[in-house]
Design an enzyme around this catalytic site. Structure first.
Site, PDB file in Angstrom:
ATOM      1  N   ARG A 337      35.714  25.239   5.649  1.00  0.00           N
ATOM      2  CA  ARG A 337      36.252  24.038   4.989  1.00  0.00           C
ATOM      3  C   ARG A 337      37.239  24.455   3.911  1.00  0.00           C
ATOM      4  O   ARG A 337      36.888  25.193   2.981  1.00  0.00           O
ATOM      5  CB  ARG A 337      35.119  23.222   4.366  1.00  0.00           C
ATOM      6  N   PHE A 342      41.837  21.902  -3.904  1.00  0.00           N
ATOM      7  CA  PHE A 342      40.474  21.553  -4.329  1.00  0.00           C
ATOM      8  C   PHE A 342      39.539  22.758  -4.178  1.00  0.00           C
ATOM      9  O   PHE A 342      39.283  23.473  -5.145  1.00  0.00           O
ATOM     10  CB  PHE A 342      39.973  20.350  -3.542  1.00  0.00           C
ATOM     11  N   PHE A 393      31.722  28.270  -2.610  1.00  0.00           N
ATOM     12  CA  PHE A 393      33.127  27.887  -2.514  1.00  0.00           C
ATOM     13  C   PHE A 393      33.897  28.408  -3.718  1.00  0.00           C
ATOM     14  O   PHE A 393      33.324  28.695  -4.780  1.00  0.00           O
ATOM     15  CB  PHE A 393      33.292  26.363  -2.379  1.00  0.00           C
ATOM     16  N   LEU A 402      32.760  18.137 -10.660  1.00  0.00           N
ATOM     17  CA  LEU A 402      31.687  18.890 -10.010  1.00  0.00           C
ATOM     18  C   LEU A 402      30.702  19.481 -11.016  1.00  0.00           C
ATOM     19  O   LEU A 402      29.641  19.972 -10.618  1.00  0.00           O
ATOM     20  CB  LEU A 402      32.271  20.022  -9.154  1.00  0.00           C
ATOM     21  N   HIS A 406      26.959  21.299  -9.156  1.00  0.00           N
ATOM     22  CA  HIS A 406      26.930  22.573  -8.440  1.00  0.00           C
ATOM     23  C   HIS A 406      26.775  23.714  -9.440  1.00  0.00           C
ATOM     24  O   HIS A 406      27.154  23.589 -10.608  1.00  0.00           O
ATOM     25  CB  HIS A 406      28.213  22.754  -7.616  1.00  0.00           C
TER      26      HIS A 406
END
Length: 510
Positions: A337, A342, A393, A402, A406
């Site tokens: 992904r 981003f 990520f 975020l 996370h």
């Protein structure tokens, strides 16, 4: 404390009608109102969606009062137009948007500003869309008792039949509607079709239900295999609790005896430390080493990146990541992904975004949600609180939204992450041309150093015990060679010398 209400007392009649004693306490805690269903109910928490079983953010409700997360129920109804919990027909046009008020991060009644709990009787007035969610006590005291049937926030008139109860622990019908174990879509036959995309929370519930029932034999084989953490722990020498460097608060695990007991076994000695206790000591040692970071080389198709990991402040997350990297679990994986401007996400061996496992083979590791998501941050991917596994990520820009969701555990200190912005992706943010990881190399591993330090205490104890045993054997052999009596030589030799002195004295006098 009242009969499943917010009152701080319970009337005698409520206590008697509940059966009294432990039976009343059990029904109060579980929400089960009938004896036949005692112990079987699993009430849905107030702030959770009845489809994903996760806390909702944008709540919507069915005309019956079942609350869902809008982003989950709308795609579900597109392919399967039935209510997931009741099984009755439900169209997307039937959904009612709920306007809920938050105060200090908690859902509250917009009139009384009192926090909604799992014991609050809640309702909305179905006279227009969207609808506000009230505590029933506010509607009853301000509308029903004075016979002023006017919406408390909009001023629109309504009928008693417009009141829809979403939660009422004292109503058996509402409790049955919110009982997770009775949800229709959780039955196995409803999961065969492609209409349900189970979240991590839903998967955990399904696994628990299968484990309790006759379907436990169908659990995946990988769940029965030993985890990486167990393998590494079993390969090491056994540690005692007294070996651990930060074991002052550990107990012996022995049961306590009363002062007058004659069956006590006396003071208990050290016991073998569990894997969790060893890991706690490793994490405690890492936290003591402030400012000592770990470094990992992350080669990719777009170039090499050097990661600095916060093993001194996020020891458990780094323990998981570095152990997986050391074992080669990240080598050759794809970035499945990439969202331009981003994030770039990887760590899934299946390449689908729904795979991967942590070193404990659990549903996730505890979150440490401190830290900020800025350009170059390295953070754990998850499917909800406490569901981090192997996926992580890289942030391609600042992402403050975020923060608190996370676990940030490092940053890129070498390499240009902006190269990911040039990756061509499809509508699902999957790269059209695979971007892969190379052989991930751990440059500096503070976790391994801490592990060696903790397990080294046990190895030093074993060497010391072997040295003492060897010395005792040497002394025993030497005593036998001098005509001693073996193990009792240390005492016996003095008695014999005393006896010789007593015999020799008369001879000298003669």
């Amino acid at each position: 404390m009242g009969k499943r209400s917010d009152k701080l007392y319970m009337r005698a009649s409520e206590h008697a009608s509940s059966g009294g004693g432990s039976a009343a306490a059990h029904r109060y805690a579980t929400g089960v109102t009938s004896a036949s269903g005692a112990g079987a109910a699993r009430p849905l928490p107030f702030d959770c969606c009845a489809l994903t079983l996760q806390p909702f953010i944008n709540p919507v409700a069915s005309p019956e009062g079942v609350v869902f997360e809008a982003s989950a129920i709308v795609p579900y109804l597109k392919d399967n137009p039935v209510c997931p919990s009741t099984g009755r027909r439900l169209e997307r046009s039937d959904l009612i948007t709920l306007e809920m008020c938050k105060e200090g991060g908690e859902w509250v009644c917009p009139v009384t500003l009192k926090k909604f709990t799992d014991q609050t009787k809640a309702c909305f007035i179905r006279n227009q869309k969207p609808c506000a969610l009230y505590s029933y006590a506010a509607v009853n005291d301000l509308c029903l008792k004075p016979k002023s049937l006017i919406d408390l926030t909009t001023g629109v008139k309504f009928k008693r039949s417009d009141i829809v109860i979403t939660q009422d622990p004292s109503d058996p019908d509402v409790c049955r509607r919110r009982d997770i174990s009775s949800f229709k879509f959780l039955a196995k036959e409803h999961m065969k079709g492609p209409s349900v995309r189970a979240s991590e929370g839903l998967k955990r519930v399904l696994n628990e239900m299968e484990a309790k029932g006759p379907l436990s034999s169908s659990l995946p084989e990988q769940a029965k295999e030993a985890s990486i953490a167990e393998e590494e722990h079993s390969a090491r020498p056994k540690l005692l609790t007294s070996d651990l460097p930060y074991s002052a608060t550990l107990t012996t695990g022995a049961a306590a005896s009363s002062l007058t007991s004659t069956s006590g076994s006396g003071p208990a000695g050290p016991r073998h430390a569990s894997r969790l206790e060893v890991e706690d000591s490793i994490c405690a040692h890492l936290r003591k080493k402030k400012g000592r970071k770990s470094y990992v080389l992350l080669p990719t198709s777009l170039g090499a990146y050097t990661l600095e990991l916060d093993s001194d402040t996020k020891p458990l997350t780094c323990l998981n990541f570095l152990t997986l990297a050391r074992r080669g679990k990240y080598d050759g994986l794809k970035f499945h992904r990439v969202v331009k401007g981003f994030i770039a996400q990887t760590g899934d061996p299946t390449g689908t975004g729904s795979g991967g496992s942590n070193i404990w083979n659990t549903t996730g590791i505890p979150d440490d949600l401190t830290g900020s998501h800025v350009l170059g941050s390295v953070s754990m991917a998850n499917a909800g609180p406490g569901t981090g596994k192997s996926q992580f990520f890289l942030c391609l820009r600042d992402a403050p939204h975020l923060d608190g969701r996370h676990d940030v555990f490092g940053r890129v200190v070498s390499g240009d992450v902006s190269k990911f912005d040039g990756v061509d992706t499809d509508k699902k943010d999957r790269p059209r041309e695979a971007v892969k990881l190379g052989e991930v190399k751990v440059i500096e591993d503070r976790v391994w150093e801490a592990t060696e330090f903790v397990y080294g205490a046990g190895e030093r104890r074993l060497k010391e015990e072997a040295k003492k045993a060897k010395e005792a054997e040497r002394r025993k052999t030497a005593a036998k060679g001098n005509g001693g009596g073996g193990a009792d030589d240390d005492v016996g030799k003095y008695i014999k010398r005393k006896a010789q002195e007593v015999v020799e004295l008369p001879a000298d006098g003669a």
